[in-house]
Design an enzyme around this catalytic site. Sequence first.
Site, short mmCIF file in Angstrom:
data_model
loop_
_atom_site.label_atom_id
_atom_site.label_comp_id
_atom_site.label_asym_id
_atom_site.label_seq_id
_atom_site.Cartn_x
_atom_site.Cartn_y
_atom_site.Cartn_z
N ASP A 82 0.75 -1.28 -0.07
CA ASP A 82 0.05 0.21 -0.05
C ASP A 82 0.88 1.24 0.15
O ASP A 82 2.16 1.08 0.07
CB ASP A 82 -1.05 -0.03 1.38
CG ASP A 82 -2.13 0.93 0.86
OD1 ASP A 82 -2.38 1.60 0.05
OD2 ASP A 82 -3.18 0.48 1.70
C1 NOJ Z 1 -3.99 4.02 0.08
C2 NOJ Z 1 -5.11 2.78 0.21
O1 NOJ Z 1 -5.29 2.31 1.50
C3 NOJ Z 1 -5.19 2.01 -0.99
O2 NOJ Z 1 -6.42 1.36 -0.68
C4 NOJ Z 1 -5.28 2.67 -2.17
O3 NOJ Z 1 -5.32 1.73 -3.10
C5 NOJ Z 1 -3.72 3.22 -2.19
N1 NOJ Z 1 -3.77 4.33 -1.32
C6 NOJ Z 1 -3.61 3.88 -3.70
O4 NOJ Z 1 -4.44 4.99 -3.92
#
Ligand code: NOJ
Length: 759
Positions: A305
């Site tokens: 993430d």
């Molecule tokens: C953080 C989020 O937790 C995740 O779900 C997402 O895909 C990413 N950012 C990218 O935007």
Amino acid sequence: MSKTIEKSGNRAFRKWGSILVFSGLIPLLFAFGPWPDTPTGPEPGDDISRKVDSVLALMTLEEKIGQMTLYTTDWGSTGPTIRPGYTDDIRSGRCGVLFNSHTAAFTRELQRVAMEESRLKIPLLFGFDVIHGYKTMFPIPLGEAASWDMKAIERSAEVAAAEAAAAGLQWTFAPMVDITRDPRWGRVMEGPGEDTYLAAQMARAFVKGFQGESFENADRVLACVKHFAAYGAPIGGRDYNTVDMSERMFREVYLPPYQAGVEAGAWTVMASFNEIDGVPATGNSWLLMDILRGEWNFPGFVVTDYTGINELVEHGIVANRKEAGELAVLAGVDMDMQSAAYQEYLKKSVEEGKVPEARIDEAVRRILRTKFMLGLFDDPYKYSDVAREQRVLLSAEHQEASRDVARKSIVLLRNEGVLPLAKSIKSLAVIGPLADDQANLIGAWSGAGEGRHCVSLLTGIRNKLGTGTDILYAKGCAIEGGDQSGFSEALDAAQKADAVILAIGEHKDMTGEATSQVQIRLRGQQEELARQLVATGKPVAVVLMNGRPLVIPWLAENSPALLECWWLGTQAGNAIADVLFGDYNPSGKLPITFPRHEGQIPIYYSHKNTGRPFNPESKWTTKYTDIPNSPQFPFGYGLSYTSFRYGKPQVDKTVFRKGQAVKVSVTVENTGHRAGEEVVQLYVRDLAGSVTRPVKELKGFQKIALKPGERREVQFTLTENDLAFYTRNMQWAAEPGTFDLMVGGSSDDVQAVRVTMIE
Ligand code: NOJ
């Protein structure tokens, strides 16, 4: 399976490949067709591995790490923009994957940089958070879960994929299949709710819809099962907080939806921010290697993430970002999203012998394989087609799909004879801060969705009623704040009208990432407005728009009619009007418990009995002294404009041997005057196990349509696996003994039949 993927090609082929690459011929060949046969010819079925190896053999270590590096682009006022440093990284082969870059034109331009200005001309891969629609927005996933309609959900993912792919994307960071039993957690809107079985079904439907049958289809995108794992269980419901639970709970409740997604073929998995038993997922080899690869045979690649690797330092499991990269890569993370830790330190770690280059090669092979599978080496621009983009986005067909799933997602929570309203109604007051609102309807995580494309409730009602009804609109109040100055206009409109529709709820940004709350109630003056409108004695239908279960005791007990409408997306207004005026009979059921009070959280239907189950006659049983244990609205609950009568469930045998299947059947009859759909739910309870079991676990459901007076027998087949759990010694097994099989239209409204399994 990963072994098959990484099987290297023969030497002659690799040499031939090198010559092609060094002579700059690769793009030319790829542009005109598949990789050519070598003199010895590729072995059948091993085509991509050979191509991958031929490219890998030419890459410097830095270029390899570049393929493992994912960077974001930014949102400019007129569209996506890229930081100059990142363009240089693409040129130098130090970044091979981008996210948030979207639109056919923008991705085409970035792809051009990779194809024309980088040494190896390896095409870029473009990812994006296409969670519940790209431009045509669908209900938030929690809303879609309420439809219990897997075909509709699959179709929504298919449409989202078609639009995303037409906008230059090949990869979505979805589905999010984090079970949550805590509505304080803001990301509850983005997931499937509280139940493992329903969530697993949704995971499959989403993955099928996003990916389709073949990765070569330019109208589908790669799915990414996230957030692996148990990100939906932060302590206190506070986003990013620690997760701590027994392995049994982790495996039984939280893991199955991710596994279902992987088994359905999801090609990528995102490691979650949280720790599990003291080890953050991003550096957790038990999770990423033992379970994901070892137990589930996951063949694709794992991405972190956002800045997940850097956060290993904050977690306190490594001393610095270099060590963080080492921990992550050795734990099985193939791609670094936005930490830049791989880019900055991994080469050094390899040179120092801390990370074997073979591990880098393994990750890069998976990523290159992905690009080959998608056909990007053959045609790097195949997704970036401006004419197709214009044709596909927001098409009439997509609006139809959105409206279909939107109305299926609406849950009728209460109805004292108010709904449906007659279309011949003379005058109607449409009131509330969300009545004439478009911006909020897209919900959080709205991709490239825009409020201006959404049909507001007011417009939906106007579309439905035409000019025959006098429609009086008044905002009444804002979502937040203390201002009641709009009340008199609203009350005046209500007095003049034959009925009132009141649209209240949350602002879309009150749920989503980083939006946890301790109070999950209506804000501002909204409830007071509802009270005053109901006090007029007019029939009032309250339309709730929100991203989480709300604590709404007064509305639950006093509103003449109450509809849970979540954030329904582009066609929200039309879909709600379909339900308000009876063109669609509501069929949604809650995928998550609505508490009476925040103090009950976590509250979920699938709890344990305890040694002192609640008994109103005894003080010394499990309960609160100031509020009932029961929820406001239970999991699986939802009303219809018609009524259904369930017969007593029947089984084909009351005693059966381990390994034998049991058939459960029930007759369901539509006893009302309207056609309607019902979600027939099957729950199981194991009365005595080697470890304690929940009082109910969903193990099957069927959504059926019945005409007035029609009766249907619904059958379920329960297998040994449906009765299995992690036993005392952590074996997945069903234990002989007595089970209650329960069937009904809500988790709190079932009839049981008792069966016994023998050895
Ligand atoms: C953080 C989020 O937790 C995740 O779900 C997402 O895909 C990413 N950012 C990218 O935007």
